[in-house]
Write a protein that holds these residues in place. Sequence first.
Motif, short mmCIF file in Angstrom:
data_model
loop_
_atom_site.label_atom_id
_atom_site.label_comp_id
_atom_site.label_asym_id
_atom_site.label_seq_id
_atom_site.Cartn_x
_atom_site.Cartn_y
_atom_site.Cartn_z
N GLN A 165 0.95 -0.82 0.05
CA GLN A 165 -0.57 -0.37 0.14
C GLN A 165 0.65 1.45 -0.40
N LYS A 166 1.91 1.04 0.65
CA LYS A 166 3.44 3.08 1.03
C LYS A 166 3.26 2.65 -0.45
N THR A 167 4.41 2.23 -1.62
CA THR A 167 5.17 1.55 -2.60
C THR A 167 4.09 2.05 -3.61
N PHE A 168 2.82 2.04 -3.81
CA PHE A 168 1.95 2.26 -4.60
C PHE A 168 0.77 3.53 -4.06
N GLN A 169 0.66 4.02 -2.94
CA GLN A 169 0.36 4.88 -2.44
C GLN A 169 -1.23 4.62 -2.83
N ALA A 170 -1.69 3.42 -2.42
CA ALA A 170 -2.70 3.53 -2.61
C ALA A 170 -4.21 3.38 -1.26
N ARG A 171 -5.19 2.87 -1.69
CA ARG A 171 -5.66 2.05 -1.15
C ARG A 171 -6.69 1.11 -1.14
N LEU A 172 -6.81 0.37 0.03
CA LEU A 172 -7.15 -1.03 0.18
C LEU A 172 -8.90 -0.75 -0.40
N HIS A 173 -9.17 -1.74 -0.07
CA HIS A 173 -10.25 -3.05 -0.58
C HIS A 173 -10.66 -4.20 0.20
N LEU A 174 -10.62 -4.07 1.59
CA LEU A 174 -11.13 -5.40 1.96
C LEU A 174 -12.43 -6.43 1.31
N LEU A 175 -12.32 -7.72 1.19
CA LEU A 175 -13.25 -8.10 0.40
C LEU A 175 -13.82 -9.66 1.33
N ARG A 176 -14.89 -9.37 1.70
CA ARG A 176 -15.37 -10.81 2.32
C ARG A 176 -17.17 -11.13 0.99
N ILE A 177 -15.82 -12.67 0.57
CA ILE A 177 -17.58 -13.52 -0.21
C ILE A 177 -18.12 -14.34 0.47
N ASN A 178 -19.05 -14.07 -0.05
CA ASN A 178 -20.19 -14.66 1.51
C ASN A 178 -20.48 -15.81 0.53
N THR A 179 -19.96 -17.46 0.89
CA THR A 179 -21.58 -18.68 0.51
C THR A 179 -22.42 -19.08 0.59
N ASP A 180 -22.78 -18.58 2.08
CA ASP A 180 -23.53 -18.83 2.91
C ASP A 180 -24.33 -18.16 3.14
N VAL A 181 -25.90 -18.44 2.69
CA VAL A 181 -27.12 -17.16 2.92
C VAL A 181 -27.24 -17.39 4.04
N ARG A 182 -26.73 -18.49 4.82
CA ARG A 182 -27.16 -17.97 6.83
C ARG A 182 -26.51 -17.31 7.43
N ILE A 183 -25.51 -16.46 6.92
CA ILE A 183 -24.68 -15.27 7.71
C ILE A 183 -25.14 -14.00 7.20
N LYS A 184 -25.06 -13.45 7.94
CA LYS A 184 -25.61 -11.95 7.46
C LYS A 184 -24.53 -11.03 6.72
N THR A 185 -24.74 -10.44 6.37
CA THR A 185 -24.09 -9.43 5.74
C THR A 185 -23.53 -8.59 7.04
N SER A 186 -24.45 -8.12 7.88
CA SER A 186 -23.75 -7.43 8.68
C SER A 186 -22.98 -7.97 9.78
N THR A 187 -23.32 -9.35 9.81
CA THR A 187 -21.93 -10.07 10.77
C THR A 187 -20.69 -10.00 10.30
N LEU A 188 -20.94 -10.72 8.64
CA LEU A 188 -19.12 -9.84 7.42
C LEU A 188 -18.84 -8.72 8.18
N GLU A 189 -19.49 -7.50 8.39
CA GLU A 189 -19.28 -6.18 7.66
C GLU A 189 -18.34 -5.15 8.99
#
Length: 294
Positions: A165-189
């Motif tokens: 990140q420092k080298t490229f002076q970039a913004r990071l975008h953390l990504l969680r792919i949820n493959t289980d419909v039983r897990i709430k998006t708010s929980t993962l957030e």
Amino acid sequence: MKKILVPCDFSPCCENALRFAIELAGKCRAEVIILTILRLPEKLSDTKDLYLYRKQAKSGFEKIKKIYQLPIRIRHEITVGKILPEILGCITRKNINLVVMGTKGSRGWEQVFMGSNTEKVVRASPVPVLSIKGLTAVGLIKNIVIPCDLRHHQYEFIEKVKFLQKTFQARLHLLRINTDVRIKTSTLESRLQEYVVHYGLGDTTCNVRFEDDEREGIVHFVKEMNADMIAMSTHGNLDAGHLFATSIAADVVNHANIPVWTCAVNKKLAEPAPPIAGKRASTNKLLSSKLTIP
């Protein structure tokens, strides 16, 4: 970062990676080692072809000397052997910090054999590998997607991500792919926010997407964000017998249309992520020429 290795046969694909590596080395004040690997001739009568290929490789390097006038050190080494063992051997001998490789990729997810040499190196390399597809530049890398498994014992990986990140002076975008419909998006957030605080990440966004296939989810998000790079951890395995094991990182390298940075993580050092409510736990002979460009 002191040494960057670029396996290169001076094809257009490899030259794209070489251009990027040289630019990155100039930014980081690193040395570039270009490695050309010639295959052993099957017959003694084919030895003359080996000398022809060596001559072509030296000619390719001479062309690079004329094109790039940067204050960095570049070395060219020519070896004879099999691609993966030669690359891994060079990583060890030269204390390489990063491998930069060009890749063409393929269309389908499933392959009878593992595919490109880049994929093999991604699966086996003990150091980070940056896979370059097409022509790009260091200055264009401003948004980096980090597919996240929410582990809290990945300090080495995260420190390298911070350096990236420092080298490229970039913004990071953390990504969680949820493959289980039983897990709430708010929980993962919430878990992603905890991950950011735990590792002290800055200039970072948290993102959750539902997708049946994690690989497709990553690629879709990258297109949605118009991202410039993907950075992923992978379980490095130096045993060639395990090269056909499933690897999401290698698949993403093969199918993403932007640079993909992968970093091997030792399985023994990474503890499992805490269970998420609602989700059941699963059981289960060297020729060389050297150049210093003033």
